[in-house]
Design an enzyme around this catalytic site. Structure first.
Site, PDB file in Angstrom:
ATOM      1  CE  LYS A 140      52.492  36.612  38.004  1.00 39.17           C
ATOM      2  NZ  LYS A 140      52.628  37.114  39.358  1.00 39.17           N
ATOM      3  CD  GLU A 224      45.216  30.230  34.647  1.00 40.10           C
ATOM      4  OE1 GLU A 224      44.220  30.975  34.768  1.00 40.10           O
ATOM      5  OE2 GLU A 224      46.170  30.232  35.438  1.00 40.10           O
ATOM      6  CG  HIS A 259      42.982  43.885  34.858  1.00 35.79           C
ATOM      7  ND1 HIS A 259      42.432  42.700  35.260  1.00 35.79           N
ATOM      8  CD2 HIS A 259      42.944  43.874  33.505  1.00 35.79           C
ATOM      9  CE1 HIS A 259      42.086  42.001  34.191  1.00 35.79           C
ATOM     10  NE2 HIS A 259      42.380  42.688  33.115  1.00 35.79           N
ATOM     11  NE  ARG A 316      51.223  45.109  45.379  1.00 33.22           N
ATOM     12  CZ  ARG A 316      50.776  44.277  44.458  1.00 33.22           C
ATOM     13  NH1 ARG A 316      51.601  43.418  43.880  1.00 33.22           N
ATOM     14  NH2 ARG A 316      49.500  44.270  44.103  1.00 33.22           N
TER      15      ARG A 316
HETATM   16  C1  MV4 Z   1      41.434  34.714  35.283  1.00 31.25           C
HETATM   17  C2  MV4 Z   1      40.069  35.025  35.211  1.00 31.25           C
HETATM   18  C3  MV4 Z   1      39.206  34.034  34.802  1.00 31.25           C
HETATM   19  N1  MV4 Z   1      39.689  32.800  34.484  1.00 31.25           N
HETATM   20  N2  MV4 Z   1      41.850  33.483  34.964  1.00 31.25           N
HETATM   21  C4  MV4 Z   1      42.920  39.163  36.321  1.00 31.25           C
HETATM   22  C5  MV4 Z   1      44.247  39.681  36.726  1.00 31.25           C
HETATM   23  C6  MV4 Z   1      45.122  38.500  36.973  1.00 31.25           C
HETATM   24  N3  MV4 Z   1      45.588  38.511  38.323  1.00 31.25           N
HETATM   25  C7  MV4 Z   1      44.271  37.301  36.686  1.00 31.25           C
HETATM   26  N4  MV4 Z   1      42.952  37.754  36.350  1.00 31.25           N
HETATM   27  C8  MV4 Z   1      41.962  36.874  35.999  1.00 31.25           C
HETATM   28  N5  MV4 Z   1      42.340  35.614  35.678  1.00 31.25           N
HETATM   29  C9  MV4 Z   1      40.991  32.556  34.580  1.00 31.25           C
HETATM   30  N6  MV4 Z   1      41.443  31.343  34.272  1.00 31.25           N
HETATM   31  C10 MV4 Z   1      39.666  36.303  35.567  1.00 31.25           C
HETATM   32  C11 MV4 Z   1      40.613  37.235  35.952  1.00 31.25           C
HETATM   33  C12 MV4 Z   1      40.120  38.524  36.309  1.00 31.25           C
HETATM   34  C13 MV4 Z   1      39.562  39.381  35.350  1.00 31.25           C
HETATM   35  C14 MV4 Z   1      39.480  39.049  33.999  1.00 31.25           C
HETATM   36  C15 MV4 Z   1      38.899  39.906  33.081  1.00 31.25           C
HETATM   37  C16 MV4 Z   1      38.393  41.139  33.515  1.00 31.25           C
HETATM   38  C17 MV4 Z   1      38.463  41.489  34.835  1.00 31.25           C
HETATM   39  C18 MV4 Z   1      39.047  40.622  35.769  1.00 31.25           C
HETATM   40  C19 MV4 Z   1      39.110  40.988  37.104  1.00 31.25           C
HETATM   41  C20 MV4 Z   1      39.676  40.140  38.026  1.00 31.25           C
HETATM   42  C21 MV4 Z   1      40.169  38.906  37.614  1.00 31.25           C
END
Ligand code: MV4
Length: 532
Positions: A140, A224, A259, A316
């Protein structure tokens, strides 16, 4: 999709090269997966005149993909470590079956660059991105740095792994809290921690590091700014071996629980046509930046103002790919196979059009009325919905045993309509037809969600489900076909109980009918007593 080379075309202004050099015919595909995605790939193979073979664990011996494949090879016992994740066993099976290509599906080995490389080393075409692009997508921090250089907006944060807590604390002081810690090798929420104040940082970092180490064998962490009120929107792309790439629009994936996505749709209510073009262009920039090939997904966060920020690349085919197929008419799995064998990309960007709306409900073998706890067991009865605009992707058969060894996803119900409301109406209708007896599923949850005011209005963000669950669970009271079957099962049980002979004093059982009559009399009398 057309596969005929069109020599005069120069999509995306890419340099042309001799197509012949990359052509690798595929006549037999080994499907290194199980369940609905194994069946999905098998169907694409059949339609292309390609022979599908599957590998299976002992638990999947009687599964539908095994029945429908040209050949099926057992690769070990039920636990995934000794079957679907066993690289050597899968390569041996591919050799034995004389397969010339491998499709990994999603999950399992699909994003493992070592597996992709091992396939190529064994002269098997890996139906997926090149190992190098997969490696880049898996890091990442590396991907963020690359996108930043290419002018793709990334979420404000560190562009390298944090060497110690001081590096993150400095970032937090400059940018303010909350911040989010993420695993450099991560994805899917593992090793992620939201930190609301500097006082919590040290403990959160320690927890994130150990989780990342345990999950990915890599304890690299970066930070972040934590973005609130955001949507999770992702763009489907296809890229061929000749430098041509197209995007197929976005999917809205904000309805998640821990998630795990539960419902996805295409398009997203949050994007206007101009935004769609911009986010699609961004996705293609990501594709070019990492030398990506095959089908892939570029994930973005969309802030409250609708501004997209690059998040990560999924290298994928994804669970939710059918919603894109329904609105674009493109067969993404077929496209994967075509790209892998060296065909030129069929659909051109200016010919691709999104039509109508598609929604997917994931059906899990989980009890949504009881905290989504796993619900293994035998599928006693099955009635699949059908009719206009309905697609069901599932390998489920009556009598199948749902085991705890595998993912809980047992079916995907996809509804298409000319607009969002009609797609929802079809989804509701199909959910009411859908019956899975013997185990608990998330069907009651899906029915409640399709009736939810905020969902119907498209007021979604990643916090939606946690906010909605309390009011949705109130609607879980078993309605729909499950209630019908539960009532019938109760009636059958009661009848069997009544018909059981009662031993008499002389040791000779009376006829069950006589016994039942006497019981009924007794019960009627008892009932009268309580009513009196
Ligand atoms: C985040 C975010 C908010 N701010 N990054 C979730 C899985 C991964 N792919 C990245 N994710 C997130 N990154 C920043 N800077 C919110 C998510 C996020 C999430 C976070 C907490 C609970 C549920 C979530 C669902 C989708 C994305």
């Amino acid at each position: 999709m057309k596969t005929r080379p069109r020599p005069t075309r120069k999509p995306n202004g890419a340099k042309r090269s001799a197509p012949r050099a990359r052509v690798r015919p595929i006549s037999r595909v080994l499907i290194a997966n199980r369940g609905e995605i194994a069946l999905r790939v098998l169907r694409a193979c059949r339609e292309m005149g390609i022979s599908p073979v599957v590998v299976y664990s002992e638990a999947d011996r009687d599964s539908l993909p095994v029945r429908l494949a040209d050949a099926a090879l057992c690769i070990g016992p039920a636990p995934v470590r000794s079957s679907y994740l066993d690289v050597d066993a899968i390569l041996r099976a591919a050799h034995e079956a004389r397969a010339d290509a491998v499709h990994p599906g999603y999950g399992f080995l699909s994003e493992n660059p070592g597996f992709a490389q091992a396939c190529e080393d064994a002269s098997l075409t890996f139906i997926g991105p090149p190992p190098g692009a997969m490696r880049l997508a898996g890091d990442k921090v590396e991907a963020r740095r690359l996108m930043e250089r290419r002018g793709v907006p990334v979420i404000p944060g560190l562009l390298e792994r944090a060497s110690d807590v001081a590096a993150i604390a400095a970032f937090g002081r400059t940018n303010g809290y909350p911040i989010i810690l993420k695993a450099a090798a991560g994805g899917g929420g593992k090793g992620m921690r939201v930190v609301r104040a500097e006082a919590d940082l040290e403990a959160a970092l320690r927890a994130a590091r150990s989780e990342a180490k345990a999950s990915f064998g890599d304890d690299g962490i970066y930070a972040e700014k934590f973005m609130d009120n955001v949507r999770h929107v992702e763009v489907q792309i296809l890229a061929d071996a000749y430098g041509h790439a197209v995007h197929l629009g976005e999917r809205e994936c904000s309805v998640q629980r821990r998630h795990q996505k539960l419902v996805e749709e295409a398009p997203s209510v949050a994007l206007r046509p101009a935004d769609r073009e911009r986010i699609g262009e961004m996705a293609l920039e990501v594709v070019r930046a990492c030398g990506y090939r095959n089908a892939g997904t570029i994930e973005f966060l969309l802030d409250a103002q609708g501004r997209p920020y690059f998040m990560e690349v999924n290298a994928r085919i994804q669970v939710e790919h059918p919603v894109t197929e329904m609105v674009t008419g493109v067969d993404l799995v077929r496209a994967q196979i075509e790209i892998a064998r060296g065909d030129e990309l069929g659909p051109r960007q200016d010919r691709l059009q999104s039509r109508g709306w598609a929604i997917e409900c994931r059906v899990l073998a989980e009890d949504s009325a009881n905290g989504f706890r796993p619900s293994p067991g035998r599928v006693a009865a099955l009635r699949l919905p059908a009719g206009p605009g309905i697609r069901v992707d599932t390998a489920l058969q009556p009598g199948d045993e749902i085991s705890l060894h595998y993912d809980a996803l047992i079916a995907k119900l996809i509804a298409w309509g000319p607009d969002r409301m009609q797609a929802i109406a079809r989804m509701r209708r199909a959910l009411d037809e859908f019956l899975i007896a013997g185990i608990r599923t998330t069907l009651p949850f899906d029915r409640a969600l399709m009736a939810d005011t905020d969902f119907v209005a498209g007021r979604l963000d990643i916090g939606f489900l946690d906010r909605a669950l309390p009011r949705l669970s109130a609607a879980f009271r078993e309605v729909g076909p499950e209630a019908e079957v539960a009532a019938i099962a109760a009636a059958v049980r009661a009848t069997e109980e009544i018909l059981r002979p009662v031993p008499q004093e002389n040791g000779v059982g009376l006829s069950p009918w006589v016994t039942a009559g006497r019981r009924a009399q007794m019960e009627t009398r008892a009932l009268r007593r309580t009513q009196a």
